[in-house]
Design an enzyme around this catalytic site. Structure first.
Site, short mmCIF file in Angstrom:
data_model
loop_
_atom_site.label_atom_id
_atom_site.label_comp_id
_atom_site.label_asym_id
_atom_site.label_seq_id
_atom_site.Cartn_x
_atom_site.Cartn_y
_atom_site.Cartn_z
N LYS A 241 0.82 -1.37 0.28
CA LYS A 241 -0.17 0.01 -0.01
C LYS A 241 0.81 1.27 -0.05
O LYS A 241 2.06 1.14 0.44
CB LYS A 241 -1.00 -0.02 1.24
N HIS B 228 -1.90 -5.30 1.23
CA HIS B 228 -2.83 -6.09 0.88
C HIS B 228 -2.89 -7.38 0.41
O HIS B 228 -2.00 -7.61 -0.37
CB HIS B 228 -3.89 -5.26 -0.24
#
Ligand code: ABT
Ligand code: MG
Length: 142
Positions: free
Chosen positions: A3, A109
């Site tokens: 991210k 993620h």
């Protein structure tokens, strides 16, 4: 995916290194600055939830590193390596347990099911992934 917070904190090498050392094979990789519209598709499951606008805004705020890792039980094992959604609940030894504190700044993620991995791979790598034989494979899988 690493991210924007993970990229800004220079955790790219650390996170890639963990997947490499665990034995997974890298079959796609790119650094991208993506759009709100693309992240709305990526996180379509969460549309309508209170945290959705904040989440999308953060994800589109800077570059992310998209990756596809192949190997035994990659989705389940990958999620275990990432840790819990809330970093404060994530055990030490997991990526989030070692490097994150806040739910909205969890550094990485991971696809949560094979179907979501298939969807996300098509979304981020419409050109397809790379097929190759790794010399290490027989030393990692029986
Ligand atoms: P991702 O790998 O980012 O999808 O996280 P994870 O699958 O562990 O958690 P989910 B439930 O998919 O959350 C997606 C992002 O939304 C944030 N979030 C989630 C909140 O901010 N508040 C909440 O109450 C929940 C449930 C955390 C995740 N990421 N960020 N950034
Ligand atoms: Mg998720």
């Amino acid at each position: 995916m690493i991210k924007p917070d993970g990229v800004q904190r220079n955790l790219v090498g650390e996170i890639i290194g963990r997947f490499e050392k665990r034995g997974f094979k890298l079959i796609a990789l790119k650094l991208v600055q993506s759009t709100v519209e693309h992240f709305e598709k990526h996180y379509a499951d969460h549309k309508g939830k209170t945290f959705f606008p904040r989440l999308i805004k953060h994800m589109a705020s800077g570059p992310v590193v998209c990756m596809v890792w192949q190997g035994l039980d990659a989705v389940k094992t990958g999620r275990a390596m990432l840790g819990a959604t809330d970093p404060l609940q994530s055990p030490v030894g997991t990526i989030r347990g070692d490097y994150a504190l806040a739910v909205g700044r969890s550094t990485c993620h991971g696809s949560d099911a094979i179907e979501s991995a298939e969807y996300e791979i098509k979304l981020w790598f419409p050109e397809g992934v790379v097929q190759y034989t790794s010399a290490l494979e027989t030393w990692i899988q029986e």
